[in-house]
Design a protein around this motif. Structure first.
Motif, short mmCIF file in Angstrom:
data_model
loop_
_atom_site.label_atom_id
_atom_site.label_comp_id
_atom_site.label_asym_id
_atom_site.label_seq_id
_atom_site.Cartn_x
_atom_site.Cartn_y
_atom_site.Cartn_z
N PHE A 1 0.26 3.36 -3.18
CA PHE A 1 -0.60 4.49 -2.86
C PHE A 1 -0.04 5.23 -1.64
O PHE A 1 -0.63 5.19 -0.56
N GLY B 1 -0.01 8.21 -0.71
CA GLY B 1 -0.89 9.19 -0.10
C GLY B 1 -1.92 8.57 0.81
O GLY B 1 -2.40 9.19 1.76
N TRP B 2 -2.30 7.33 0.53
CA TRP B 2 -3.30 6.62 1.34
C TRP B 2 -2.67 5.91 2.53
O TRP B 2 -3.28 5.83 3.59
N VAL B 3 -1.46 5.36 2.34
CA VAL B 3 -0.80 4.59 3.40
C VAL B 3 0.59 5.19 3.64
O VAL B 3 1.61 4.56 3.35
N PRO B 4 0.65 6.43 4.17
CA PRO B 4 1.93 7.12 4.27
C PRO B 4 2.95 6.46 5.18
O PRO B 4 4.15 6.62 5.00
N GLY C 1 0.81 -1.21 0.00
CA GLY C 1 0.00 0.00 0.00
C GLY C 1 0.84 1.26 0.00
O GLY C 1 0.54 2.22 -0.71
N TYR C 2 1.92 1.25 0.76
CA TYR C 2 2.81 2.42 0.80
C TYR C 2 3.46 2.68 -0.55
O TYR C 2 3.55 3.82 -1.01
N ARG D 1 -3.77 5.93 -11.14
CA ARG D 1 -4.29 5.11 -10.05
C ARG D 1 -4.78 3.76 -10.56
O ARG D 1 -4.53 2.72 -9.94
#
Length: 672
Positions: free
Chosen positions: A42, A44-47, A38-39, A349
């Motif tokens: 994405f 921005g979602w999983v900083p 996730g990092y 995305r």
């Protein structure tokens, strides 16, 4: 040596003992790998998703130490069997990913990047990737995103730990040392090194095994406490029973009672959730890494019967992801990284979602193949084949690196670009007249302007940031034989009074005071203006401060003030953009003289603002877009020679590019 407990261990026909399978630990593996994926996909979602690696470290330290402790207790530990098991466990998937990356890179990477890939393959195959990457750049750097094997650093640390730790434990066991005490001492030393070095050497602290070993050793301590029934643990159990009035400590678990287990697991999960919200890249690992490691320890030590572990982590979906976590970790980053390389930036995305789904599919296929290979490689011959194959892949990567990425793969006309190298500091007087951002504000050498022998009313002074520093060698080549060229440049510090950090502000005030003393004929101001913000509209602080700077230079008695407008910037390095344009120009494969594609549109916006307000000031604006660009696009190289690129990165001028601008300034009479 004190005895170790048998509880929780299953004796097999092999010499080594193995811990009883816990599906909840596979579920925790799933959480860890999903955080990392996730990092990367994405951010921005999983900083804070990078903490998944720290969870992996704790799990690995726990499981591997459980095996070693139990095997030593039963006097069945064999180094050959231990390392053979590691080879069967990781070599099949790793070989498949390394070979796939090498093959894909052959067709998609330019020579310079393919050479780097070869080096990283050699590092990965020898489990020294963390040390190779340490010498290049930080894990969180933008350039790191374009390294398809960046994620192998963690595998390097794990394998280095797996090589050294069994030897230490075996030696301690032979010498009848207290293993728990030894482990805690080593853990404390590693953590201390982590804290001591994180500020002064953040990159080495991130990549070095001695500063990350404490995370694996924390799992080792947990393994020891889970396996060993000491008087102390029984004392803790009795105290907990009397205080909490709950069930006795179950053999093989460190926490008494379901209430404690459930609370412990919940607190651990909460710590992991908090890690995602508050942990930042800056200063990591440092103190911050305690939080995810503590979370993982609490979840594991809660045992398989804690509600969260039993009903969530041990659920079939989490377990399934956990089983494929290793190949998923191996696959996801190369796919995302190659996508960024080919796209020239962050893919859409939708593309990233597709990349993650593809990674999961490949991970499942790889896992199924792994199971078959492990069965086939159960004997000595299989281990020899796997080891030889890994050595061969590593050797191939090393040869690729030493032969500059097999440059013969490409036609001669593009090789100079695909393997473009540039020594940006060699002719720009770095450390004398081009200072680093943190160098002393008055650290310029005498030859830069003060003791240069310049007489008032003569000479040209170049004032600005690293972009101005790169303009100096071109100007010096064009007029340096007849005119004294003065240079005061500092990285990340534009020629604007009262701007930037304290060192930059002091430096610019010092430069202005020096200008008042030496009074050069011409002062040229240049910087990567768009890098300090694209809003230069009326009323902006940057605009007001730049106009004030021009007024102060005029007040100092300088009549000839030149502001070089923003230089065209690119969304990626210019060599890569030119290479991709050549590659995509099928079937002609022409090297473009000019390009529109790949230009950063934000820089052009700043150019428009500068044309509006600098022209009304007391300075002479020279729009570099007019000198380097036309309706067909902006120049990529000069003199009809593709090897003479105008920039080696997103926009710093090469000397060839700077000479073009300087020559046009002289030809137009802007510089007399």
């Amino acid at each position: 040596m004190t005895s170790l407990a048998e509880q929780g261990l299953t004796l097999t026909k092999q010499s080594l003992t193995h811990p009883k399978y816990r599906p909840d630990i596979d579920g925790l593996r799933a959480v860890a790998v999903l955080l990392v994926v996730g990092y990367h996909a994405f951010p921005g979602w999983v900083p804070g998703g990078f903490i998944g690696v720290d969870v992996f470290f704790v799990i690995s330290g726990y499981l591997i130490s459980t095996i070693i402790y139990g095997s030593l207790e039963h006097q069945k530990f064999r180094f050959t069997e231990f390392y053979a098991r590691r080879i069967r466990r990781i070599f099949p998937a790793l070989l498949l990913v390394l070979i796939s990356c090498y093959a894909f890179g052959w067709f998609s990477l330019p020579t310079g990047e393919y050479k780097q890939l070869g080096k990283h393959i050699a590092g990965s195959a020898s489990f020294a990737s963390n040390l190779v990457l340490w010498k290049e750049s930080g894990y969180f750097d933008t350039a790191a995103e374009l390294k398809p094997l960046l994620h192998m650093w963690s595998l390097g640390i794990e394998e280095q730990f797996y090589i050294v730790w069994p030897i230490i434990l075996w030696s301690a066991w032979r010498m009848r040392l207290n293993i728990l005490t030894l482990t805690v001492i080593l853990l404390g030393a590693s953590f201390a090194l982590n804290i001591i070095n994180i500020e002064s050497n953040p990159s080495s602290t991130f990549y070095f095994p001695q500063t990350r070993a404490w995370e694996l050793l924390s799992g080792s301590v947990l393994a020891y406490l889970a396996l060993r029934h000491s008087e102390q643990s029984r004392w803790v159990s009795e105290r907990l029973k009397s205080i909490l009035k709950i069930t006795a400590l179950h053999p093989g678990t460190p926490i008494a009672g379901s209430l404690l287990r459930n609370g412990q697991s919940l607190i651990g999960a909460t710590l992991l959730a908090i890690s995602l919200l508050i942990i930042t890249q800056e200063g990591f690992p440092g103190w911050q890494a305690i939080i995810p490691c503590a979370g993982a320890i609490l979840v594991i030590s809660a045992g398989p019967n804690a509600w969260l572990n039993k009903h969530i982590l041990a659920g079939k979906y989490f377990v399934w992801i956990g089983l494929i976590s290793f190949p998923l970790y191996l696959w996801h980053w190369p796919i995302l990284s190659f996508a960024k390389i080919i796209e020239g930036g962050m893919p859409s995305r939708e593309f990233r979602i597709a990349a993650v789904l593809l990674s999961i599919c490949l991970a499942w296929i790889t896992y199924r193949l792994e199971l078959r290979v492990r069965l086939l490689a159960n004997g000595k011959l299989g281990i020899i084949i796997l080891s030889t194959s890994m050595a061969a892949v590593g050797l191939l990567g090393f040869i690729t690196y030493k032969t500059d990425g097999f440059s013969y793969r490409e036609p001669a006309e593009i090789r100079a670009i695909s393997n473009f190298k540039y020594e940006m500091m060699i002719d720009a007087r770095y450390s004398d007249c081009w200072l680093g951002a943190a160098d002393p504000y008055d650290g310029f050498a005498g030859k830069c302007f003060i003791s240069s022998g310049n007489t008032p009313g003569s000479g040209v002074l170049v004032w600005g940031d690293s972009h101005a520093a790169r303009f100096y060698p071109g100007l010096n080549a064009v007029i340096g034989s007849n005119t004294k060229i003065l240079q005061v440049t500092r990285s990340s510090c534009p020629p604007i009074l009262d701007f930037g950090d304290s060192v930059c502000a002091q430096s610019n005030a010092y430069i202005l005071a020096s200008i008042e003393k030496i009074k050069p004929q011409t002062v040229i101001l240049f910087g990567a203006w768009g890098r300090y913000g694209t809003d230069w509209d009326k009323g902006s602080a940057k605009r007001s401060k730049l106009l004030h700077t021009l007024s102060e230079i005029k007040r100092a008695g300088i009549q000839d003030i030149i502001v070089l407008g923003p230089s065209p910037e690119w969304t990626d390095t210019l060599p890569k953009i030119v290479y991709n344009s050549w590659k995509n120009d099928y079937p002609l494969h022409r090297i473009p003289n000019r390009l529109k594609e790949g230009l950063n549109p934000e820089t052009k916006k700043v150019d428009v603002y500068f044309r509006e307000f600098i022209s009304k000031s007391e300075a002479n604006l020279v729009p570099l877009y007019d000198l380097l660009c036309n309706a067909e696009g902006c120049m990529t190289h000069v003199d009809g020679d593709p090897a003479k690129l105008t920039s080696w990165d997103y926009g710093h001028l090469t000397t060839d590019g700077a000479k073009v601008i300087a020559s046009k300034l002289v030809e137009s009479g802007v510089i007399k």
